[in-house]
Design a protein around this motif. Structure first.
Motif, mmCIF file in Angstrom:
data_model
loop_
_atom_site.group_PDB
_atom_site.id
_atom_site.type_symbol
_atom_site.label_atom_id
_atom_site.label_comp_id
_atom_site.label_asym_id
_atom_site.label_seq_id
_atom_site.Cartn_x
_atom_site.Cartn_y
_atom_site.Cartn_z
ATOM 1 N N ALA A 73 -37.711 3.659 -0.264
ATOM 2 C CA ALA A 73 -36.698 4.551 -0.826
ATOM 3 C C ALA A 73 -35.581 4.809 0.174
ATOM 4 O O ALA A 73 -34.398 4.852 -0.190
ATOM 5 N N SER A 74 -35.924 4.965 1.445
ATOM 6 C CA SER A 74 -34.903 5.225 2.464
ATOM 7 C C SER A 74 -33.981 4.024 2.649
ATOM 8 O O SER A 74 -32.756 4.162 2.678
ATOM 9 N N VAL A 146 -30.320 3.272 -7.181
ATOM 10 C CA VAL A 146 -29.531 4.112 -6.277
ATOM 11 C C VAL A 146 -28.054 3.796 -6.425
ATOM 12 O O VAL A 146 -27.207 4.704 -6.471
ATOM 13 N N ALA A 147 -27.716 2.513 -6.530
ATOM 14 C CA ALA A 147 -26.319 2.116 -6.660
ATOM 15 C C ALA A 147 -25.689 2.689 -7.921
ATOM 16 O O ALA A 147 -24.539 3.138 -7.905
ATOM 17 N N TRP A 192 -32.314 8.698 -3.942
ATOM 18 C CA TRP A 192 -33.519 8.546 -3.112
ATOM 19 C C TRP A 192 -34.769 8.983 -3.857
ATOM 20 O O TRP A 192 -35.799 8.297 -3.820
ATOM 21 N N MET A 193 -34.689 10.112 -4.542
ATOM 22 C CA MET A 193 -35.846 10.600 -5.278
ATOM 23 C C MET A 193 -36.218 9.640 -6.409
ATOM 24 O O MET A 193 -37.399 9.405 -6.683
ATOM 25 N N ALA A 251 -34.504 15.868 -8.216
ATOM 26 C CA ALA A 251 -33.338 15.044 -8.558
ATOM 27 C C ALA A 251 -32.454 15.750 -9.584
ATOM 28 O O ALA A 251 -31.221 15.707 -9.489
ATOM 29 N N SER A 252 -33.074 16.409 -10.556
ATOM 30 C CA SER A 252 -32.301 17.137 -11.568
ATOM 31 C C SER A 252 -31.535 18.294 -10.952
ATOM 32 O O SER A 252 -30.365 18.536 -11.292
ATOM 33 N N LEU A 253 -32.192 19.016 -10.033
ATOM 34 C CA LEU A 253 -31.505 20.118 -9.356
ATOM 35 C C LEU A 253 -30.348 19.616 -8.504
ATOM 36 O O LEU A 253 -29.292 20.264 -8.426
ATOM 37 N N ALA A 254 -30.548 18.446 -7.877
ATOM 38 C CA ALA A 254 -29.460 17.878 -7.072
ATOM 39 C C ALA A 254 -28.271 17.510 -7.953
ATOM 40 O O ALA A 254 -27.115 17.758 -7.596
#
Length: 269
Positions: A73-74, A146-147, A192-193, A251-254
């Motif tokens: 993931a990183s 991610v992209a 990332w998540m 992820a939703s909060l972000a």
């Protein structure tokens, strides 16, 4: 008529959610079952979670899965962010269509094809399958997600902020890290998540690319389920569901925080 359609819509939504989530709810409930029979409720107990923690094979597979997910993931986040920046900022360059197709191909490619192609690649270059090959495979298929997330944020990014930093003497790299990255950081975290949860959940691609000592938790669960479902497997699956749920919520909060910051910036402008 409106009331009838309202009841119909409500019924359809209830049945849809029941079809999707009722099996998961039952799995969680029966992970606390006293009985060894997963279909017979014999009282509340947490002994299967203790049995899960004492199962060396499951814990080794869980540790491999956690390491693969964190590392893949990183790396996928870094590569996916770079790809998103290239596709957003440089709209015209030779080979852009090919580059874009290669970045987003894993989104539509069947997992069996992706896993088989990676397996053939590792065999062709005589690369022993193990932890490294599983990690490379997970980076390959999760980078595109991610992209997509980061690119959607960059499309609405006000490039005049970065141009102002350049006019004040900042280098392009410094402008990106001090101006652009803080703005798109919630999207980067969401990407990332997403990559992390996809790695935790993968079975097909890992089955093709894993080797001795690199058995992931989904592979371990699948191999044991073929011999019969036990409450211990229910406990492991419940833990996985909890981890994935936490990842989705973060992820939703972000994304929500990103939208709030965007609205505040629009008001200030």
């Amino acid at each position: 008529m409106a009331g009838t359609w309202g009841r119909f819509n409500i019924t359809a939504i209830v049945l849809g959610f029941a079809f999707l989530y009722l099996p998961i709810v039952l799995l969680i409930i029966y992970s606390f079952n006293e009985s060894q029979l997963v279909t017979v409720w014999a009282g509340f107990s947490t002994k299967w979670y203790a049995a899960m923690l004492s199962n060396r094979g499951l814990m080794d597979a869980a540790w491999v899965t956690a390491r693969v997910a964190l590392l893949s993931a990183s790396v996928a986040t870094v590569l996916g962010t770079m790809a998103a920046v290239a596709l957003t900022r440089y709209t015209r360059f030779r080979g852009r269509l090919l580059f874009s197709g290669m970045v987003f191909a894993p989104l539509v490619m069947p997992e069996v094809i992706t896993g088989l192609s990676l397996l053939l690649l590792f065999v062709a270059v005589n690369f022993d399958r193990g932890f490294a090959t599983v990690t490379i495979a997970h980076i390959t298929f999760s980078m595109c997600f991610v992209a997509v997330v980061v690119q959607s944020r960059l499309l609405s990014f006000d490039q005049s902020l970065e141009e102002a930093a350049l006019d004040l003497g900042a280098t392009p790299v410094k402008a990106f890290f001090q101006v652009t990255l803080p703005v798109i950081f919630p999207a980067v975290i969401a990407g990332w998540m997403l990559a992390f949860t996809l790695s935790l959940d993968d079975l097909v691609i890992a089955s093709f690319t894993s080797g001795p000592g690199a058995t992931t938790l989904p592979m371990k669960i699948y191999s044991q389920v073929r011999l019969g479902v036990t409450p211990e497997i229910n406990a492991v699956s419940t833990v996985l569901v909890g981890i994935v749920t936490i990842g989705v919520v973060i992820a939703s909060l972000a994304n929500k925080r990103r939208d709030v910051l965007k609205r505040r910036a629009e008001k200030l402008a």
